[in-house]
Scaffold this motif. Structure first.
Motif, PDB file in Angstrom:
ATOM      1  N   ASP A 117      45.831  37.168  42.159  1.00  0.00           N
ATOM      2  CA  ASP A 117      45.255  38.521  42.174  1.00  0.00           C
ATOM      3  C   ASP A 117      46.151  39.453  42.986  1.00  0.00           C
ATOM      4  OD1 ASP A 117      43.128  37.580  40.744  1.00  0.00           O
ATOM      5  OD2 ASP A 117      41.726  37.522  42.441  1.00  0.00           O
ATOM      6  N   ARG A 118      46.145  40.727  42.607  1.00  0.00           N
ATOM      7  CA  ARG A 118      46.921  41.727  43.356  1.00  0.00           C
ATOM      8  C   ARG A 118      45.983  42.744  43.991  1.00  0.00           C
ATOM      9  NH1 ARG A 118      52.307  41.662  43.025  1.00  0.00           N
ATOM     10  NH2 ARG A 118      53.265  40.343  41.450  1.00  0.00           N
ATOM     11  N   ILE A 119      46.182  42.954  45.289  1.00  0.00           N
ATOM     12  CA  ILE A 119      45.325  43.870  46.031  1.00  0.00           C
ATOM     13  C   ILE A 119      45.617  45.309  45.605  1.00  0.00           C
ATOM     14  CG2 ILE A 119      44.656  44.671  48.305  1.00  0.00           C
ATOM     15  CD1 ILE A 119      43.938  41.787  47.764  1.00  0.00           C
ATOM     16  N   VAL A 120      44.568  46.044  45.254  1.00  0.00           N
ATOM     17  CA  VAL A 120      44.695  47.447  44.863  1.00  0.00           C
ATOM     18  C   VAL A 120      44.203  48.358  45.983  1.00  0.00           C
ATOM     19  CG1 VAL A 120      44.009  49.225  43.224  1.00  0.00           C
ATOM     20  CG2 VAL A 120      44.481  46.889  42.428  1.00  0.00           C
ATOM     21  N   ARG A 147      43.608  43.540  41.023  1.00  0.00           N
ATOM     22  CA  ARG A 147      44.008  43.582  39.621  1.00  0.00           C
ATOM     23  C   ARG A 147      44.238  42.158  39.145  1.00  0.00           C
ATOM     24  NH1 ARG A 147      47.574  47.827  39.492  1.00  0.00           N
ATOM     25  NH2 ARG A 147      45.684  49.068  39.127  1.00  0.00           N
ATOM     26  N   ARG A 148      43.521  41.781  38.080  1.00  0.00           N
ATOM     27  CA  ARG A 148      43.598  40.432  37.524  1.00  0.00           C
ATOM     28  C   ARG A 148      43.721  40.520  36.005  1.00  0.00           C
ATOM     29  NH1 ARG A 148      38.565  36.825  38.857  1.00  0.00           N
ATOM     30  NH2 ARG A 148      39.426  37.098  40.971  1.00  0.00           N
ATOM     31  N   THR A 200      36.273  44.628  41.030  1.00  0.00           N
ATOM     32  CA  THR A 200      35.731  44.944  42.346  1.00  0.00           C
ATOM     33  C   THR A 200      34.983  43.741  42.911  1.00  0.00           C
ATOM     34  OG1 THR A 200      35.483  47.288  41.771  1.00  0.00           O
ATOM     35  CG2 THR A 200      34.244  46.476  43.668  1.00  0.00           C
ATOM     36  N   LEU A 201      35.371  43.342  44.129  1.00  0.00           N
ATOM     37  CA  LEU A 201      34.746  42.212  44.814  1.00  0.00           C
ATOM     38  C   LEU A 201      34.142  42.711  46.124  1.00  0.00           C
ATOM     39  CD1 LEU A 201      37.607  39.559  44.358  1.00  0.00           C
ATOM     40  CD2 LEU A 201      35.611  39.945  42.889  1.00  0.00           C
ATOM     41  N   HIS A 202      33.173  41.919  46.639  1.00  0.00           N
ATOM     42  CA  HIS A 202      32.492  42.327  47.871  1.00  0.00           C
ATOM     43  C   HIS A 202      32.498  41.167  48.867  1.00  0.00           C
ATOM     44  CE1 HIS A 202      31.117  46.074  46.045  1.00  0.00           C
ATOM     45  NE2 HIS A 202      30.816  45.360  44.961  1.00  0.00           N
ATOM     46  N   PRO A 203      33.627  40.914  49.505  1.00  0.00           N
ATOM     47  CA  PRO A 203      33.689  39.826  50.488  1.00  0.00           C
ATOM     48  C   PRO A 203      32.926  40.180  51.762  1.00  0.00           C
ATOM     49  CG  PRO A 203      35.733  41.059  50.503  1.00  0.00           C
ATOM     50  CD  PRO A 203      34.919  41.601  49.351  1.00  0.00           C
ATOM     51  N   ASP A 204      32.362  39.158  52.394  1.00  0.00           N
ATOM     52  CA  ASP A 204      31.641  39.330  53.656  1.00  0.00           C
ATOM     53  C   ASP A 204      32.553  38.822  54.782  1.00  0.00           C
ATOM     54  OD1 ASP A 204      29.737  39.826  55.528  1.00  0.00           O
ATOM     55  OD2 ASP A 204      28.454  38.118  55.008  1.00  0.00           O
TER      56      ASP A 204
END
Length: 394
Positions: free
Chosen positions: A158-161, A191-192, A198-202
């Motif tokens: 994955d690439r961080i946007v 970006r995948r 959009t992800l929601h990590p804790d």
């Protein structure tokens, strides 16, 4: 495959050493000095042929090579007919070029290999946006579970946007924002497969330095990710400054090793041996074998890493040979520099005679001491590389 890599590395090193001696030989002949022998290997002679005044040959042990230039020091006995062509009677410029030629050849080999890799294969470097691995985060003494990144669905590749709505231009900026966020939910866009997700990590809280991310006591956020590697190719023009940047980092690394890692010699037989510290030729060859047999690595990556390793060894050998210690090439250059500096000072005081040579007999004790130290150092590293080798593939 590992054996093939070791053999290939040994062959590449042999070619480099012979090329080093070839640098001495060609420049000596250019300045009219007598080079009576040029051999590949050491020990008993397997084959030789006399051509002109030089004997060319191959010896039994393929562990290097040598060129014999008559009259390297005034202590050497030579034929009276060879006296005018003796090395110690050559002009200062000729002596400097001949002694520097060996290391110069190593530098040329390193430059050509690095440039070729940059243009033809590309260079692997840490990505500014690509995820390499996800892991758990040690919030206490232990580290268990998938970690915030993996739990949120982040994957390698994955690439961080963006992070919390802020677009990101570098990995350093990304990790800084993660630390400043602290514990709690965050919004991460990656970006995948060509699409934004959009992800929601804790995020969890750990103790680190808020600015550097190294060990510290600040309460900061942690995600549990590491950057991946990606291949960057350069066009022939872009590759020129990048090549010298890589070579420059090699000089810096060698300086750091010689000045800041001597204490690590006490750890070469322990489990925490520095993988970037001192190694012997045997250790380097074994690393070459590891590179050639690296698991989950493409053939192109293995070739790239192997060529970079050969370039790094050539650079290290070239720098080492220039150390101002007899009998190394740099020792002869240092003697020459001392002679010329002393002669210049004498001329300022009105002296108009010839350059007075350094008395090599007075330097013999220091030379023998250097040889003893280098031999002991080599045996120490050789022993460590046999009983406690540095391995890339664990």
């Amino acid at each position: 495959m590992e054996i093939l890599g070791i053999v290939a590395f040994a062959a590449a090193l042999l070619v480099s050493v012979v090329a080093h001696e070839g640098g001495h030989f060609v420049t000596a002949r250019h300045y009219g000095l007598k080079a009576s022998k040029f051999f590949v290997g050491f020990g008993p002679t397997v084959w030789s042929r006399q051509r002109g005044e030089t004997e060319y040959g191959i010896k039994l042990i393929p562990a290097g090579g040598f060129v014999k230039i008559e009259g390297m020091t005034p202590l050497e006995e030579i034929d009276a007919a060879d006296e005018p062509r003796a090395f110690y009677n050559a002009r200062a410029r000729a002596r400097l070029v001949v002694m520097a030629a060996g290391s110069f050849v190593h530098f040329i080999i390193a430059i050509v290999l690095i440039y070729g890799v940059l243009v033809g294969l590309g260079l692997s470097q840490v990505s500014e946006s690509k995820i390499g691995t996800t892991s758990c985060v040690a919030t206490t003494a232990s580290c268990t579970g998938p970690g915030p990144a993996a739990a949120a669905g982040l994957r390698a590749g994955d690439r961080i946007v963006s992070f919390d709505g802020a677009a990101l231009g570098s990995w350093q900026e990304f990790t800084r924002r993660v630390r400043e966020h602290g514990a709690g939910p965050a919004t991460l866009v990656v970006r995948r497969d060509g699409k934004d997700l959009t992800l929601h990590p804790d995020l969890v809280e750990v103790r680190r330095n808020r600015v550097t991310g190294e060990a510290g006591n600040d309460r900061v956020g942690a995600l549990g990710v590491r950057p991946g590697l990606e291949t960057v190719r350069y066009n022939p023009i872009e590759a020129v400054p990048r090549t010298f940047s890589v070579i420059g980092s090699g000089f810096t690394g060698m300086y750091t090793t010689l000045t800041h890692r001597l204490d690590d010699l006490g750890k070469i037989f322990s489990n925490d041996r520095d993988p970037e510290g001192f190694i012997s030729v045997v250790g380097a060859a074994r690393i070459g074998g590891d590179v050639a047999s690296a698991p989950d690595t493409s053939a192109l990556d293995r070739v790239r890493q192997f060529l970079v390793l050969v370039a790094a060894i050539n650079l290290a050998v070239g720098i080492f040979n220039l150390l101002p210690l007899l009998p190394l090439d740099g020792g002869h250059i240092a003697v020459l520099g001392f002679e010329q500096a002393r002669h210049g000072l004498r001329r300022l005081r009105g002296y108009r005679g010839p350059v007075q040579k350094v008395d090599f007999a007075k330097l013999l004790p220091a030379t023998y001491a250097t040889v003893a130290v280098l031999l002991g150092f080599s045996l120490l590293l050789l022993s460590a590389d046999i009983v406690n080798p540095i391995r890339l593939n664990q």
